[in-house]
Design a protein around this motif. Structure first.
Motif, mmCIF file in Angstrom:
data_model
loop_
_atom_site.group_PDB
_atom_site.id
_atom_site.type_symbol
_atom_site.label_atom_id
_atom_site.label_comp_id
_atom_site.label_asym_id
_atom_site.label_seq_id
_atom_site.Cartn_x
_atom_site.Cartn_y
_atom_site.Cartn_z
ATOM 1 N N UNK A 1 1.367 -14.725 -18.861
ATOM 2 C CA UNK A 1 2.398 -15.128 -19.821
ATOM 3 C C UNK A 1 3.027 -13.896 -20.471
ATOM 4 N N UNK A 2 2.218 -12.911 -20.768
ATOM 5 C CA UNK A 2 2.721 -11.679 -21.380
ATOM 6 C C UNK A 2 3.652 -10.945 -20.423
ATOM 7 N N UNK A 3 3.276 -10.891 -19.167
ATOM 8 C CA UNK A 3 4.118 -10.206 -18.182
ATOM 9 C C UNK A 3 5.423 -10.976 -17.978
ATOM 10 N N UNK A 4 5.342 -12.291 -17.959
ATOM 11 C CA UNK A 4 6.556 -13.093 -17.800
ATOM 12 C C UNK A 4 7.517 -12.858 -18.964
ATOM 13 N N UNK A 5 6.974 -12.780 -20.169
ATOM 14 C CA UNK A 5 7.805 -12.489 -21.340
ATOM 15 C C UNK A 5 8.426 -11.100 -21.203
ATOM 16 N N UNK A 6 7.663 -10.135 -20.714
ATOM 17 C CA UNK A 6 8.179 -8.783 -20.540
ATOM 18 C C UNK A 6 9.293 -8.732 -19.490
ATOM 19 N N UNK A 7 9.129 -9.476 -18.413
ATOM 20 C CA UNK A 7 10.164 -9.519 -17.375
ATOM 21 C C UNK A 7 11.444 -10.120 -17.938
ATOM 22 N N UNK A 8 11.311 -11.219 -18.640
ATOM 23 C CA UNK A 8 12.475 -11.866 -19.247
ATOM 24 C C UNK A 8 13.149 -10.938 -20.252
ATOM 25 N N UNK A 9 12.347 -10.249 -21.034
ATOM 26 C CA UNK A 9 12.897 -9.313 -22.020
ATOM 27 C C UNK A 9 13.618 -8.154 -21.341
ATOM 28 N N UNK A 10 13.098 -7.687 -20.213
ATOM 29 C CA UNK A 10 13.760 -6.577 -19.525
ATOM 30 C C UNK A 10 15.096 -7.021 -18.939
ATOM 31 N N UNK A 11 15.163 -8.249 -18.451
ATOM 32 C CA UNK A 11 16.432 -8.773 -17.928
ATOM 33 C C UNK A 11 17.438 -8.898 -19.059
ATOM 34 N N UNK A 12 17.002 -9.404 -20.193
ATOM 35 C CA UNK A 12 17.879 -9.544 -21.356
ATOM 36 C C UNK A 12 18.327 -8.169 -21.867
ATOM 37 N N UNK A 13 17.403 -7.215 -21.907
ATOM 38 C CA UNK A 13 17.746 -5.866 -22.367
ATOM 39 C C UNK A 13 18.775 -5.220 -21.442
ATOM 40 N N UNK A 14 18.647 -5.466 -20.159
ATOM 41 C CA UNK A 14 19.612 -4.925 -19.196
ATOM 42 C C UNK A 14 21.000 -5.510 -19.457
ATOM 43 N N UNK A 15 21.073 -6.810 -19.637
ATOM 44 C CA UNK A 15 22.371 -7.452 -19.899
ATOM 45 C C UNK A 15 22.977 -6.938 -21.207
ATOM 46 N N UNK A 16 22.157 -6.781 -22.227
ATOM 47 C CA UNK A 16 22.648 -6.266 -23.501
ATOM 48 C C UNK A 16 23.116 -4.825 -23.369
ATOM 49 N N UNK A 17 22.416 -4.019 -22.567
ATOM 50 C CA UNK A 17 22.807 -2.627 -22.359
ATOM 51 C C UNK A 17 24.139 -2.545 -21.623
ATOM 52 N N UNK A 18 24.354 -3.437 -20.667
ATOM 53 C CA UNK A 18 25.637 -3.468 -19.947
ATOM 54 C C UNK A 18 26.762 -3.805 -20.917
ATOM 55 N N UNK A 19 26.560 -4.819 -21.729
ATOM 56 C CA UNK A 19 27.591 -5.215 -22.703
ATOM 57 C C UNK A 19 27.857 -4.098 -23.711
ATOM 58 N N UNK A 20 26.803 -3.456 -24.194
ATOM 59 C CA UNK A 20 26.963 -2.374 -25.166
ATOM 60 C C UNK A 20 27.733 -1.202 -24.553
ATOM 61 N N UNK A 21 27.468 -0.909 -23.294
ATOM 62 C CA UNK A 21 28.189 0.174 -22.624
ATOM 63 C C UNK A 21 29.668 -0.169 -22.488
ATOM 64 N N UNK A 22 29.979 -1.399 -22.143
ATOM 65 C CA UNK A 22 31.384 -1.791 -22.033
ATOM 66 C C UNK A 22 32.090 -1.705 -23.380
ATOM 67 N N UNK A 23 31.416 -2.125 -24.444
ATOM 68 C CA UNK A 23 32.021 -2.018 -25.774
ATOM 69 C C UNK A 23 32.239 -0.561 -26.161
ATOM 70 N N UNK A 24 31.255 0.310 -25.861
ATOM 71 C CA UNK A 24 31.379 1.729 -26.191
ATOM 72 C C UNK A 24 32.521 2.373 -25.411
ATOM 73 N N UNK A 25 32.664 2.013 -24.151
ATOM 74 C CA UNK A 25 33.769 2.569 -23.351
ATOM 75 C C UNK A 25 35.119 2.106 -23.901
ATOM 76 N N UNK A 26 35.202 0.864 -24.333
ATOM 77 C CA UNK A 26 36.448 0.357 -24.914
ATOM 78 C C UNK A 26 36.774 1.101 -26.208
#
Length: 133
Positions: free
Chosen positions: A9-34
């Motif tokens: 369960x802990x690993x599953x939460x970590x995997x989900x969190x890493x996917x979410x962190x990746x999506x947030x990092x992509x969005x943050x990079x696009x905002x910073x570039x804009x």
């Protein structure tokens, strides 16, 4: 309850969190570039103006430099998120814990459909050709 039984369960939460962190990092990079693009545009507009004093230009240069630093920071964060996501994509399937998330190139694309529509190539409308009978 032992720590071993909560490990999946802990690993599953970590995997989900890493996917979410990746999506947030992509969005943050696009905002910073804009933001950097807006700062560059503001700076370029003053380059040809004679009525803009040097203090204003210096302020705009500083704003651009700060925006450029934020882009570099967001690129670093995105690379770290990608590395973590790749690591979980390798580890999770071997442990049979969660299905691996597809590592498609679209994962790095902006999350909004509006941006995707804007980047889609447009085809000109085909006009019917009048043919002699």
């Amino acid at each position: 309850m032992s720590a071993v039984s909560t490990l999946p369960a802990t690993i599953e939460v970590a995997v989900t969190a890493s996917i979410r962190a990746h999506a947030e990092a992509v969005d943050a990079l696009h905002r910073a570039r804009a933001e950097r693009s807006r700062a560059a545009t503001a700076l370029e507009r003053t380059a040809r103006r004679r009525d803009c004093d040097e203090a204003e230009r210096e302020r705009l240069r500083a704003a651009y430099a700060a925006a450029d630093r934020r882009v570099a920071e967001r690129e670093t964060e995105l690379e770290q998120a990608r590395d973590l996501r790749r690591a979980w994509a390798v580890v999770a399937p071997t442990l049979d814990l969660v299905p691996a998330a597809p590592a498609a190139p679209a994962a790095d694309a902006p999350a909004t459909a509006r941006t995707a529509r804007r980047r889609a190539p447009r085809r000109p409308a085909r006009r019917p050709v009048a043919r002699p009978a």
